[in-house]
Design an enzyme around this catalytic site. Structure first.
Site, PDB file in Angstrom:
ATOM      1  N   ASP A 213     -28.184 -14.902  50.060  1.00 53.44           N
ATOM      2  CA  ASP A 213     -27.664 -15.707  51.161  1.00 53.44           C
ATOM      3  C   ASP A 213     -28.470 -16.996  51.294  1.00 53.44           C
ATOM      4  OD1 ASP A 213     -26.511 -16.292  53.931  1.00 53.44           O
ATOM      5  OD2 ASP A 213     -25.678 -14.305  53.546  1.00 53.44           O
ATOM      6  N   HIS A 251     -27.596 -17.543  58.593  1.00 52.71           N
ATOM      7  CA  HIS A 251     -26.611 -16.557  58.150  1.00 52.71           C
ATOM      8  C   HIS A 251     -27.275 -15.303  57.591  1.00 52.71           C
ATOM      9  CE1 HIS A 251     -23.099 -15.159  55.656  1.00 52.71           C
ATOM     10  NE2 HIS A 251     -22.474 -15.523  56.755  1.00 52.71           N
ATOM     11  N   SER A 422     -18.166 -11.947  56.773  1.00 52.63           N
ATOM     12  CA  SER A 422     -19.561 -12.038  56.367  1.00 52.63           C
ATOM     13  C   SER A 422     -20.447 -11.166  57.239  1.00 52.63           C
ATOM     14  CB  SER A 422     -20.019 -13.490  56.407  1.00 52.63           C
ATOM     15  OG  SER A 422     -20.448 -13.900  57.643  1.00 52.63           O
TER      16      SER A 422
END
Length: 938
Positions: A213, A251, A422
């Protein structure tokens, strides 16, 4: 020659540990240089690399070895160098290919001769599956009554459960009560059902999940205790610490919190809060395919699961797949990760559903090595953003209907706005951590089996579910259902691992058919009933799958070449022999590309558990609802099956570069040749042993030729280019019992065909044909009888006191070798002498030591042949079974006779008689049992 210093540097680099190699990678200068990857055959020696560097010194600069793949090396070239005019991909991606540029033909040929493959390494940017903006979240309203008495009662029970769990496990995290995906207070049951596992101390111990990520905040109090630095690396900034650096690098940290947030007093708690997480940072800047390949297998001896919430842009326009070297890296991961059990790759299905996007246009999510995870919201409904396709295996909880995932955030904050697919992928990864913790012996395919067999179907009235071969329900929206952690873990505890993987490739099926719509053409009312459809199919036989060692289907893929003036208007589906349908290509209104599908691979998990045998049909159709002109040319396709092997000991290691269709054809041809050779040898032996004259041998050979001409290869038949079949359905699906039976069956078929073709012939001609066939039929029966007698004589022993004993003259017989027809009782005394004369106990000719005249030998041979033939005829046509005590041939008792002879020589005569009587009684009983066995078989 290379300078000594450079040679020492190269050898030192190649011999250094992996971590040191990463640290020694020089910075990239993309402004002035182009980078490419060269594959050399350095498996056994580094000499090819040394020679290549030496030969191209002054042209290409050696940068470093690609640690993730053996035999792959990164080089750079100045952008002003003339070799850039022809340098391109070779035996690699099917774009930007090597060109034999005018004026550089010799350079091109020379470079190609030195390498196995070349991969260009341009910069590219991977896209995060970013959470859908709150203002664009679809708020789905249903008929549920939030204020009803039943709902109040349910929520009261859920609150009580939350209090009990928090008390028993000493949970004090302030956001725990808002983490509805763990315990849903408003819609009880719509959570991952994990608390029961926590009470059983199944918490993900010993499992590491890598977040591929934009980094992981290893300094966060919610992450620090469960962070694994050995499995972490920053590919964007080239360092060991993958800390977030950009303002939007949150994220990966949020995803990590979903999995392994520590039980403390900071934010919330992870679903597997005693597992560990690592960070592999690749989404915070441009990278190359070599970086991506490295990332997919980084820390392969440490990381168990790779959670990937990224892919091509989710705008309904892009068609993109991993480069070949990335695919190779993932294959390495499933072959070598977790001590050869295989790393687990989990991908988010994508957030482009609101743009009509499908995860089958994404080469990461439709990889057979990925577990593709879709989303459902806290009401259990399908959010509009979640992409559906035939590659979706399961779904789990994420944002929708106005609610989000509550988890850890960067800068010592907590997030209440995490969502999209996600967020679903890491939540599923956490559940897989629990599964592996409970059963660490599972392979990567076992984890997929557990997902297929223990997921819970949801919203069955909404997902267009189909019942599969495993009697499981499958939906393109929901896969096989939602992840129920408790159910899946307990299912995994007793799971027995499947056999290794096997695969089947069909031949490339040429279609070359076109659909053209015109503005005047009336549009159909439904997408599923277009006015024009191109049909094609492939027939997969049992023999095809057996030769490739495939027992059952797991994944199927379809590789296509389709030209189109508007790619988003192309639809495609495949229908299995059981009737299960996989929608491969769905319409995308935003995809106006004119490139079509060039060597694009679709994938489906909907056919899991099917045998694969039968006709697989594909349909290609066009969206003509707009009333404009669209042209589709369906050029060709190839069908592939990946599944469980029949024989695990024969399983091979998959190689993406091999043409397994060609290998299948070679194996079938080899089997065909072996079958012909075996049949010819058997037929020749039969003719020699049963025919005394030349005419009989010719008849048998002729029958063999007939059989050879009627047998055909039972390989996959292509419906779009059908050929005349030369075998009946029985020959295709039933095994041959014996050569004699085959000859008889073939003759019967030829007889029937002859009768149909000669209906107008006179009676004499028909009688002649029938007479010939009858003779051959009788001969076949005789051969069958002869073989049956041989088998009886071979496997049924008789008493040692029979009348027929071995003769002492040493003559040989073709039919029954080594048998004694003498009535003498003193044969045991001469057994050693006879064994000295014979050095072979095989059926057939012996190595006789006596010298006999030719005429005498021929007369003796003819006499014995006549006697044997008469005995065989009498035995075969007898109305009662022979007396096995007196008439049965004796094969294989020589050793018993030898032992008895030795004992008789040592014992007195009176005791010898008593022993003989006792032995005879025992053998009489044995003969009676053998007699019963023979009667049973007959």
């Amino acid at each position: 020659m290379l300078p000594i210093k450079l040679l020492i540097f190269i050898l030192g680099y190649l011999l250094s540990p992996t971590l040191q190699q990463y640290q020694q990678i020089p910075p990239r200068d993309y402004e002035n240089k182009n980078y490419f990857l060269v594959e050399l055959n350095t498996t056994n020696s580094q000499k090819p690399l040394i020679d290549f560097i030496s030969h191209y010194r002054g042209h290409y600069n050696f940068e470093h070895q690609l640690s993730s793949l053996d035999n792959h090396y990164v080089f750079s070239i100045d952008k002003s160098h003339p070799h850039n005019s022809f340098l391109g991909n070779h035996n690699s991606n099917e774009y930007n290919l090597m060109k034999r540029q005018l004026g550089h033909e010799q350079d091109y040929d020379e470079l190609i001769s030195h390498v196995e493959s070349i991969h260009l390494l341009p910069m590219k940017k991977l896209s995060k599956r970013i959470p859908v903006p709150i203002e664009m979240e679809d708020v789905v309203f249903d008929n549920r009554d939030d204020t009803g008495s039943d709902n109040h009662e349910a929520t009261d029970e859920a609150h009580q459960k939350l209090i009990e769990i928090a008390k028993k496990l000493d949970i004090h995290d302030p956001e725990f009560t808002t983490q509805w995906h763990l315990i849903n207070l408003k819609y009880p049951g719509h959570d991952v059902n994990v608390t029961g596992l926590w009470l059983e101390n199944i918490l993900g111990q010993g499992i590491v999940t890598a977040l591929v990520d934009d980094g992981v905040d290893a300094e966060s109090d919610d992450i620090k205790q469960n962070f694994n630095s050995e499995g972490s690396w920053d590919f964007n900034n080239k360092g060991k610490s993958p800390l977030p650096r950009l303002f939007d690098d949150y994220h990966g940290t949020r995803c990590a919190g979903e999995i392994a947030a520590v039980k403390n007093d900071v934010c919330g708690i992870g679903v597997a809060w005693k597992s560990q997480v690592s960070g592999i940072r690749i989404l915070s800047g441009p990278i190359t395919s070599s970086d991506e390949a490295e990332a997919m297998v980084y820390g392969l001896d440490t990381n168990d699961i790779y959670s990937c919430s990224w892919g091509p842009t989710d705008n309904g326009k892009v068609l993109s797949e991993p480069d070949v070297i990335v695919k190779k890296a993932m294959i390495k991961g499933i072959q070598e990760g977790r001590d050869k059990k295989g790393a687990i790759y989990v991908f988010a299905s994508g957030n482009g559903g609101r743009f009509g996007d499908s995860c089958n246009f994404d080469g990461y999510t439709n990889s057979i090595y990925s577990i593709t995870v879709g989303a459902i919201d806290y009401k259990g409904l399908h959010p509009q953003y979640s992409e559906a396709c035939s590659a979706v295996m399961v779904v789990t909880y994420s944002s929708g209907s106005g609610e989000h995932i509550h988890t850890t955030d960067i800068k010592k904050k907590c997030s209440a706005t995490h969502g999209g697919t996600s967020a679903a992928a890491p939540l599923a990864s956490g559940i897989y951590s629990l599964i592996l913790s409970a059963n660490p012996n599972l392979t990567w395919r076992d984890v997929q089996y557990i997902s297929v067999l223990s997921a819970t179907p949801i919203n069955e009235e909404d997902g267009n579910y189909q019942t599969t071969a495993l009697n499981r329900k499958y939906s393109h929206k929901y896969g096989y259902g939602k992840t129920d952690a408790y159910k899946m873990v307990h299912f995994a505890k007793t799971w027995v691992n499947v056999k290794p993987q096997a695969w089947y490739y069909s031949d490339i099926i040429e279609v070359n058919q076109t659909i053209t719509t015109t503005p005047e053409q009336k549009a159909p009312s439904k997408r599923d009933s277009p006015q024009k459809i191109i049909h094609s199919s492939v027939n997969v036989s049992e023999k095809d799958l057996k030769i490739m060692n495939v027992e059952r289907v797991e994944h199927i893929t379809v590789k296509v070449n389709i030209d189109s003036t508007y790619r988003g208007r192309v639809g495609m589906r495949i229908i299995s022999p059981t009737g299960v349908i996989s929608d491969l290509a769905t319409f995308r209104v935003n995809d106006a590309s004119t490139r079509g599908f060039q060597n694009w691979t679709f994938m489906s998990v909907a056919h899991w558990g099917e045998t694969g045998i039968g006709e697989w049909k594909v349909e290609v159709f066009v969206d003509d609802s707009k009333g404009d002109q669209v042209e589709i040319n369906f050029k060709d396709w190839q069908f592939r099956i990946f599944g469980e092997s029949i024989d695990g000991d024969k399983a091979e290691v998959y190689d993406i570069t091999k043409d397994y269709a060609a290998i299948r054809r070679e194996l079938l041809e080899k089997e065909k040749q072996n079958s012909k050779s075996t049949t010819t040898t058997s037929s020749t032996t039969t003719a020699t042993t049963t025919s005394g004259g030349e005419g009989d041998q010719k008849t048998t050979t002729s029958a063999e030729n007939k059989e050879s001409t009627t047998k055909v290869d039972n390989s996959a038949s292509i419906t779009t280019s059908q050929t005349a079949s030369l075998t009946s359905s029985n020959e295709q699906h039933q095994p041959t019992e014996s050569n004699s039976d085959s000859d008889s069956d073939t003759d019967d078929e030829n007889k029937q065909e002859g009768e149909e073709d000669n209906d107008n012939d006179n009676d004499n001609g028909n009688k002649k044909a029938n007479s010939d066939n009858t003779g051959f039929y009788l001969m076949s029966i005789a051969v069958v009888g002869f073989i049956a007698v041989l088998l009886v004589m071979k496997f049924h022993k008789t008493p040692g006191s029979g009348r027929r004993r071995r003769r002492r003259d040493g003559y040989e017989f073709d039919i029954i070798p080594g048998e004694d027809y003498s009535d003498s009782d003193d044969d045991e005394d001469d057994f050693d002498t006879r064994r000295a004369d014979d050095d072979s106990f095989d059926l057939g000719h012996r190595n006789d030591q006596r010298v006999v005249s030719a005429s005498q030998q021929q007369r003796q041979y003819d006499r014995q042949q006549d006697e044997t033939r008469d005995r065989l005829f009498d035995d075969f046509n007898a109305e009662s079974l022979p007396d096995y005590e007196n008439d049965m041939f004796k094969i294989g008792d020589e050793e018993e006779e030898e032992e008895e002879g030795q004992q008789s020589a040592k014992a007195p005569s009176n005791s010898e008689g008593n022993s003989g009587t006792s032995t005879k009684k025992y053998k009489d009983n044995e003969a009676d049992e053998d007699h019963k066995d023979v009667v049973g078989t007959q």
